[in-house]
Design a protein around this motif. Sequence first.
Motif, PDB file in Angstrom:
ATOM      1  N   GLN A  99       0.823  -1.205   0.000  1.00 44.72           N
ATOM      2  CA  GLN A  99       0.000   0.000   0.000  1.00 44.72           C
ATOM      3  C   GLN A  99       0.856   1.253   0.000  1.00 44.72           C
ATOM      4  O   GLN A  99       2.062   1.206   0.239  1.00 44.72           O
ATOM      5  CB  GLN A  99      -0.904   0.019   1.234  1.00 44.72           C
ATOM      6  N   LYS A 100       0.185   2.382  -0.256  1.00 43.16           N
ATOM      7  CA  LYS A 100       0.806   3.700  -0.126  1.00 43.16           C
ATOM      8  C   LYS A 100       0.084   4.461   0.971  1.00 43.16           C
ATOM      9  O   LYS A 100      -1.102   4.249   1.212  1.00 43.16           O
ATOM     10  CB  LYS A 100       0.741   4.474  -1.436  1.00 43.16           C
ATOM     11  N   PRO A 140       5.420   4.821  -0.429  1.00 48.85           N
ATOM     12  CA  PRO A 140       5.242   3.365  -0.388  1.00 48.85           C
ATOM     13  C   PRO A 140       5.576   2.844   1.010  1.00 48.85           C
ATOM     14  O   PRO A 140       6.651   3.113   1.542  1.00 48.85           O
ATOM     15  CB  PRO A 140       6.239   2.854  -1.425  1.00 48.85           C
ATOM     16  N   VAL A 141       4.634   2.130   1.613  1.00 45.63           N
ATOM     17  CA  VAL A 141       4.860   1.586   2.953  1.00 45.63           C
ATOM     18  C   VAL A 141       5.681   0.306   2.804  1.00 45.63           C
ATOM     19  O   VAL A 141       5.214  -0.690   2.257  1.00 45.63           O
ATOM     20  CB  VAL A 141       3.528   1.296   3.664  1.00 45.63           C
ATOM     21  N   ASP A 163      13.603   1.834   6.104  1.00 43.03           N
ATOM     22  CA  ASP A 163      15.020   2.004   5.765  1.00 43.03           C
ATOM     23  C   ASP A 163      15.225   2.547   4.351  1.00 43.03           C
ATOM     24  O   ASP A 163      16.299   2.406   3.769  1.00 43.03           O
ATOM     25  CB  ASP A 163      15.807   0.708   5.978  1.00 43.03           C
ATOM     26  N   ASP A 164      14.186   3.195   3.839  1.00 43.48           N
ATOM     27  CA  ASP A 164      14.281   3.881   2.548  1.00 43.48           C
ATOM     28  C   ASP A 164      15.338   4.987   2.658  1.00 43.48           C
ATOM     29  O   ASP A 164      15.250   5.865   3.512  1.00 43.48           O
ATOM     30  CB  ASP A 164      12.913   4.482   2.199  1.00 43.48           C
ATOM     31  N   ARG A 165      16.345   4.938   1.799  1.00 41.82           N
ATOM     32  CA  ARG A 165      17.411   5.946   1.812  1.00 41.82           C
ATOM     33  C   ARG A 165      16.988   7.198   1.043  1.00 41.82           C
ATOM     34  O   ARG A 165      17.780   7.774   0.296  1.00 41.82           O
ATOM     35  CB  ARG A 165      18.695   5.371   1.227  1.00 41.82           C
ATOM     36  N   SER A 166      15.745   7.605   1.249  1.00 48.40           N
ATOM     37  CA  SER A 166      15.152   8.745   0.521  1.00 48.40           C
ATOM     38  C   SER A 166      15.127   8.489  -0.983  1.00 48.40           C
ATOM     39  O   SER A 166      15.203   9.419  -1.784  1.00 48.40           O
ATOM     40  CB  SER A 166      15.901  10.055   0.817  1.00 48.40           C
ATOM     41  N   GLU A 167      14.991   7.220  -1.373  1.00 51.23           N
ATOM     42  CA  GLU A 167      14.951   6.875  -2.799  1.00 51.23           C
ATOM     43  C   GLU A 167      13.518   6.851  -3.332  1.00 51.23           C
ATOM     44  O   GLU A 167      13.241   7.358  -4.417  1.00 51.23           O
ATOM     45  CB  GLU A 167      15.630   5.527  -3.027  1.00 51.23           C
ATOM     46  N   PHE A 168      12.591   6.262  -2.585  1.00 50.01           N
ATOM     47  CA  PHE A 168      11.202   6.169  -3.030  1.00 50.01           C
ATOM     48  C   PHE A 168      10.361   7.320  -2.480  1.00 50.01           C
ATOM     49  O   PHE A 168       9.340   7.691  -3.059  1.00 50.01           O
ATOM     50  CB  PHE A 168      10.598   4.830  -2.606  1.00 50.01           C
ATOM     51  N   VAL A 171      -1.848   1.550   9.002  1.00 48.68           N
ATOM     52  CA  VAL A 171      -0.930   2.692   8.996  1.00 48.68           C
ATOM     53  C   VAL A 171      -1.753   3.944   9.281  1.00 48.68           C
ATOM     54  O   VAL A 171      -2.723   4.235   8.583  1.00 48.68           O
ATOM     55  CB  VAL A 171      -0.212   2.822   7.642  1.00 48.68           C
ATOM     56  N   ILE A 172      -1.385   4.691  10.335  1.00 48.26           N
ATOM     57  CA  ILE A 172      -2.196   5.855  10.729  1.00 48.26           C
ATOM     58  C   ILE A 172      -1.444   7.177  10.657  1.00 48.26           C
ATOM     59  O   ILE A 172      -2.032   8.237  10.858  1.00 48.26           O
ATOM     60  CB  ILE A 172      -2.768   5.671  12.153  1.00 48.26           C
TER      61      ILE A 172
END
Length: 371
Positions: free
Chosen positions: A30-31, A36-37, A57-62, A88-89
């Motif tokens: 989901q988003k 993107p979660v 742990d997204d390195r600010s890529e997505f 997700v809230i």
Amino acid sequence: MAHFPAIAASDRTFLNVSLDFINEYKLPKQKFENTPVGGLSGLTYDRFENSFYAISDDRSEFAPARFYALKLKFSSEPEHPNLDNVEVIGVDFLKDKTGNTYPKGEVDPEGIALTGDRTVLISSEGVTSKGIPPFIDEFDLLTGKWLRSLPIPQRYLFEPKPDPTEKPNFPKNKKPEPQGVRDNLGFEALTVIRDSIGDPYRVFTITENTLAQDTQPDAIQPSESRFLHYLVGNIAPLIVAEHRYLVEAMTPPVTQIGVNDLVALDRGGHFLTLERSNGTAGLSAKIWQIATGSADDTSSIKSFRSSPNVRSIRKNLVLDLATLGIKLDNLEGMAIGPRLADGSQSLILVSDDNFSDRQFTQFLLFRLKRN
């Protein structure tokens, strides 16, 4: 005279702790607010709000580096205290010291711990290829604003790449010895112990695997991570102690292993650690109880290669998750949660799906028993 059964020293070292697996919940892809979660790599529980926070742990890529607020719904039936749903809230974007979100590829957030002051501690493994050091920093819970940094000892920091315009300060044909956290093997595990709001609190972390200067040539030996203990209050944060932590040796079919999270069981130096492994047989994990009480302080030791005779943190296997009989994903986060409907204490694990369609975000619920 009464005779009591002899108690081995090892029995006094560890708490009588066990885990019962209850159920698995897979979070649908989901988003949330255009992000993107996924990549959930650390988990912490807020008992006042009865919610969880998970670091991506997204390195600010997505999307910009961030952490999510989650609401976990457990069954109200004492006979079946399952984890029924995860929602997700909320999402908070981390801000750097300049007040901006982190640029792409310049942060690797992996661990999260709630302080009790409506702030969170976030650990980053750093980006060794860019010479960006690891950190453990404090951020505002609601805005993601950077507040302060915990000190990272020099021995954890890799040597910067030499400037080709400067004359090297080491003999010709001799390279400097490698040191510091290795790529993608820095601070992932993070937990906090606090008595009450306003009091100083203690922070604990372990490197995922050995520092460069501690690495052994023999890969089948246990690797030597470092465990750090901080005291954080109104004054500057300080390091109380450091200990050696032996990560389980890599034996076939395992080709990769490390410490991914840590939770405190009490104030007496007892913790649970999550060691996740990968290899030709797939992903797996083990949960260990560790006791720091008899471990030597290693703060003054630059390399374990020159000081091998050190008393390490003691470990006791609590659960090999390979025995659960389910397909395990990339388990990286662990938190002690609320009491369940049957009155028992919950422990929750979460997996990092690496933003891959071939993987999934997996929540595992356990009953934590202290006999």
